[in-house]
Structures are given as C-alpha cells and as structure tokens.
Design a protein around this motif. Sequence first.
Motif, PDB file in Angstrom:
ATOM      1  N   GLU A  65       0.857  -1.226  -0.045  1.00  0.00           N
ATOM      2  CA  GLU A  65       0.111   0.043  -0.057  1.00  0.00           C
ATOM      3  C   GLU A  65       0.841   1.159  -0.069  1.00  0.00           C
ATOM      4  O   GLU A  65       0.955   1.904   0.859  1.00  0.00           O
ATOM      5  CB  GLU A  65      -1.072   0.018   1.152  1.00  0.00           C
ATOM      6  N   ASN A  66       1.548   1.329  -1.172  1.00  0.00           N
ATOM      7  CA  ASN A  66       2.670   2.509  -1.285  1.00  0.00           C
ATOM      8  C   ASN A  66       1.778   4.153  -1.179  1.00  0.00           C
ATOM      9  O   ASN A  66       2.482   5.073  -1.162  1.00  0.00           O
ATOM     10  CB  ASN A  66       3.330   2.456  -2.390  1.00  0.00           C
ATOM     11  N   ASP A  67       0.369   4.086  -1.347  1.00  0.00           N
ATOM     12  CA  ASP A  67      -0.155   5.498  -1.110  1.00  0.00           C
ATOM     13  C   ASP A  67      -0.317   5.922   0.311  1.00  0.00           C
ATOM     14  O   ASP A  67      -0.291   6.922   0.491  1.00  0.00           O
ATOM     15  CB  ASP A  67      -1.558   5.150  -1.812  1.00  0.00           C
ATOM     16  N   LYS A  68      -0.034   5.089   1.102  1.00  0.00           N
ATOM     17  CA  LYS A  68       0.027   5.450   2.727  1.00  0.00           C
ATOM     18  C   LYS A  68       1.311   5.918   2.980  1.00  0.00           C
ATOM     19  O   LYS A  68       2.270   5.439   2.609  1.00  0.00           O
ATOM     20  CB  LYS A  68      -0.176   4.381   3.523  1.00  0.00           C
ATOM     21  N   PRO A  69       1.210   6.872   3.763  1.00  0.00           N
ATOM     22  CA  PRO A  69       2.575   7.471   4.418  1.00  0.00           C
ATOM     23  C   PRO A  69       3.387   6.378   5.153  1.00  0.00           C
ATOM     24  O   PRO A  69       2.736   5.755   5.836  1.00  0.00           O
ATOM     25  CB  PRO A  69       2.349   8.732   5.216  1.00  0.00           C
ATOM     26  N   LEU A  70       4.686   6.220   4.714  1.00  0.00           N
ATOM     27  CA  LEU A  70       5.481   5.214   5.507  1.00  0.00           C
ATOM     28  C   LEU A  70       6.007   5.567   7.021  1.00  0.00           C
ATOM     29  O   LEU A  70       6.752   6.731   6.932  1.00  0.00           O
ATOM     30  CB  LEU A  70       6.491   4.506   4.607  1.00  0.00           C
ATOM     31  N   VAL A  71       6.040   4.884   7.773  1.00  0.00           N
ATOM     32  CA  VAL A  71       6.738   5.217   9.184  1.00  0.00           C
ATOM     33  C   VAL A  71       7.520   4.011   9.606  1.00  0.00           C
ATOM     34  O   VAL A  71       7.030   2.823   9.401  1.00  0.00           O
ATOM     35  CB  VAL A  71       5.735   5.664  10.239  1.00  0.00           C
ATOM     36  N   VAL A  72       8.732   4.188   9.645  1.00  0.00           N
ATOM     37  CA  VAL A  72       9.725   3.184  10.065  1.00  0.00           C
ATOM     38  C   VAL A  72      10.215   3.267  11.491  1.00  0.00           C
ATOM     39  O   VAL A  72      10.734   4.164  11.889  1.00  0.00           O
ATOM     40  CB  VAL A  72      10.938   3.051   9.048  1.00  0.00           C
ATOM     41  N   PHE A  73       9.993   1.851  12.157  1.00  0.00           N
ATOM     42  CA  PHE A  73      10.377   1.900  13.597  1.00  0.00           C
ATOM     43  C   PHE A  73      11.514   1.286  13.610  1.00  0.00           C
ATOM     44  O   PHE A  73      11.634  -0.047  13.203  1.00  0.00           O
ATOM     45  CB  PHE A  73       9.236   1.394  14.240  1.00  0.00           C
ATOM     46  N   LEU A  74      12.672   1.717  14.276  1.00  0.00           N
ATOM     47  CA  LEU A  74      13.935   1.088  14.506  1.00  0.00           C
ATOM     48  C   LEU A  74      14.059   1.081  15.987  1.00  0.00           C
ATOM     49  O   LEU A  74      14.324   1.854  16.550  1.00  0.00           O
ATOM     50  CB  LEU A  74      14.977   2.309  13.681  1.00  0.00           C
ATOM     51  N   HIS A  75      14.518  -0.302  16.096  1.00  0.00           N
ATOM     52  CA  HIS A  75      14.907  -0.626  17.665  1.00  0.00           C
ATOM     53  C   HIS A  75      16.281  -0.489  17.947  1.00  0.00           C
ATOM     54  O   HIS A  75      17.101  -0.317  17.208  1.00  0.00           O
ATOM     55  CB  HIS A  75      14.229  -2.116  17.963  1.00  0.00           C
TER      56      HIS A  75
END
Length: 147
Positions: A65-75
């Motif tokens: 779903e590339n139309d949604k804004p992406l948030v990447v969570f880095l541990h």
Amino acid sequence: RGSRKGAASMLRQALRRVPRTLVMPQTRSMTSALAPSTQRLVDALQTVKLSNGLTMRYCDTAPGENDKPLVVFLHGWPECWFSWRHQLAAADARGYRAVAPDLRGFGGTDAPKGTEHYGVEKRVGDVAALLAHLGKENASFVGHDHG
C-alpha cells in the motif's frame, strides 16, 4: 588496569539484568495467547533478501500500500521488531503504513560475524535497501536505544 576491572564488573552486572531471551514470536503455536492485534502483526512478518545481500525480517502493517505514508520504527539493543507492536498497531489504525525491521544482528535478520559489519554505514545501507525493497523514497523514522 583497575578501570578495566571496574568496567568489566559493571558490564557483568548490567548483563545480569537483561533477559536471557526476548519475547520474539516465531510461529502460531508460540503465539496462541497473543491479543488479536498483536497476532495480526506476527502474521504480517516477512523475510526478504535485500539488494545489499542482507536477509532481513520485518513487520509491515500494509504490504504494497504505497499510497499510505510510511513510518519506519527502528529498535535498539537488545530488542527486535516486536518491541514496537503497540506503536505499529496505533500507526496502522491512523492510516500509516508502519514497518519495523529486525535490524542487522537481531531477531530474524542476518547476523554477520565481525565488528566491521556493524558500523553506521552498514546500518544506514540496510535501511536504505529496505526502503528500496518497499518501493518508497521517503519515510518518517522513529527510533530508540538503550545506550
């Protein structure tokens, strides 16, 4: 020499407080008691060979779903994607595509031998390769660490 002994002692004490194993669900049988929202995230786990050669496991709440804004969570150390399960569900519920990888050396991602494989350049390269795999040029990042 005394300072090295003190540092080693402090490290041993700190490591005693770290759990021997982290809760990292791998299979349905191991996760039968999880909340449905967390089970959905476990079911969303993917493993991919990135363009830089690293095999990475990650959770993606909205694959493709590339139309949604992406948030990447880095541990940070000593965790994995699972530490972000509550934030992943919340971001997904608000219309974001939320992704949390197991970073190099953690969880289901490759752990190359040798410290030369763990510099900042390698880690940034891993995240850039993940973004390319996801088909995204931009993302917002959320991160934490214990050190």
